[in-house]
Design an enzyme around this catalytic site. Structure first.
Site, PDB file in Angstrom:
ATOM      1  N   PRO A  95       0.812  -1.216   0.000  1.00 50.00           N
ATOM      2  CA  PRO A  95       0.000   0.000   0.000  1.00 50.00           C
ATOM      3  C   PRO A  95       0.846   1.267   0.000  1.00 50.00           C
ATOM      4  CG  PRO A  95      -0.129  -1.126   2.129  1.00 50.00           C
ATOM      5  CD  PRO A  95       0.564  -2.051   1.190  1.00 50.00           C
ATOM      6  N   GLU A 122       3.226  -8.219   8.890  1.00 50.00           N
ATOM      7  CA  GLU A 122       3.342  -6.756   8.952  1.00 50.00           C
ATOM      8  C   GLU A 122       4.307  -6.218   7.908  1.00 50.00           C
ATOM      9  OE1 GLU A 122       1.446  -4.771  10.919  1.00 50.00           O
ATOM     10  OE2 GLU A 122       0.428  -6.661  11.357  1.00 50.00           O
ATOM     11  N   ARG A 160      -3.801  -8.708 -20.782  1.00 53.54           N
ATOM     12  CA  ARG A 160      -4.697  -8.209 -21.818  1.00 53.54           C
ATOM     13  C   ARG A 160      -3.953  -7.413 -22.889  1.00 53.54           C
ATOM     14  NH1 ARG A 160     -10.060  -7.967 -21.047  1.00 53.54           N
ATOM     15  NH2 ARG A 160     -10.209  -6.017 -22.219  1.00 53.54           N
ATOM     16  N   ASP A 175     -10.800  -0.457 -24.128  1.00 51.97           N
ATOM     17  CA  ASP A 175     -11.032  -0.500 -22.687  1.00 51.97           C
ATOM     18  C   ASP A 175     -10.999   0.894 -22.079  1.00 51.97           C
ATOM     19  OD1 ASP A 175     -11.227  -3.239 -22.644  1.00 51.97           O
ATOM     20  OD2 ASP A 175      -9.148  -3.576 -22.062  1.00 51.97           O
TER      21      ASP A 175
END
Length: 236
Positions: A95, A122, A160, A175
């Site tokens: 993150p 963690e 893709r 897309d």
């Protein structure tokens, strides 16, 4: 193209990646995907890969040694196949990384080998991250239990864009986000359902006018739902 996923749960990668477009592309040899179990490379006889963090704090951390040795085993296999293992990009799913977007998928799709590193607990000992990671990437501002699902999501988006992976390659070009716009609405048969009609322009057969309509609607949809994608662009 070749994907290598460093993980504590290889079955999560294998079960999610062997169907649909990715499964067909692997079967046809357009791409390969290996899920490598980090636990196989620990020196601990109990297969332990985590320990308490120095300085205290909640939770456990993945140790540097098994991650480092797992990485080098992958690099060696890449080199033995005649490719440049040391040049392979290593994507740490975290993150704290840059948010994954379509332009990043295009960039990664040009690589011959991609190595994903999936963390757990963690996090991972910072020393090994500093040595092997080239890209820190997030799929959004939230926390998951591990990096496997984000790795699958990114792999799906990248595949893709690999030539030959999709039966109709023009489909990837239409897309959302390919040109920084959301895709326009799409319709199929019947032309009328429950009194709701397909826009007449799409039934006209005038392809130039249809493209013009699609571009206009795509812009309007983007302006309403995702104005951040338009930046400093003016009105259509």
């Amino acid at each position: 193209m070749n994907f290598h996923v460093m993980t504590l749960f290889p079955e999560m990668i294998r079960s999610g990646m062997d169907t649909s477009i990715i499964g067909r592309a692997m079967a046809s040899g357009i791409l390969s995907l290996e899920a490598v179990n980090i636990r196989d490379y620990t020196l601990d006889k109990h297969k332990k890969v985590d320990d308490y963090p120095y300085g205290g704090g909640a939770g456990m951390l993945m140790q540097a040694q098994p991650v480092y040795d797992c990485y080098h085993a992958i690099v060696q296999r890449i080199a033995e196949s005649g490719r440049k293992g040391q040049k392979a990009r290593v994507i740490y799913v975290t993150p704290q990384g840059k948010t994954f977007q379509q332009q990043m998928a295009k960039e990664f799709a040009r690589e011959e080998d991609l190595i994903f590193l999936c963390g757990h607990y963690e996090g991972i000992d910072e020393r090994v991250l500093e040595q092997i990671v080239t890209d820190y990437v997030s799929i959004g501002d939230y926390v998951l239990t591990g990096g496997e699902l984000p790795a699958c999501i990114m792999t799906d988006a990248i595949v893709r864009l690999i030539p030959g992976a999709m039966n109709d390659e023009s489909s990837a070009l239409s897309d959302s986000f390919q040109d920084d716009l959301l895709a326009p609405p799409v319709y199929t048969r019947p032309a009328e359902f429950n009194g709701w009609r397909v826009p007449d322009i799409l039934l006209s057969g005038n392809h130039a006018k249809i493209r013009e309509w699609q571009e206009k609607v795509a812009y309007e949809r983007t302006k309403t739902l995702r104005p951040d994608l338009l930046g400093e662009q003016g009105d259509f």
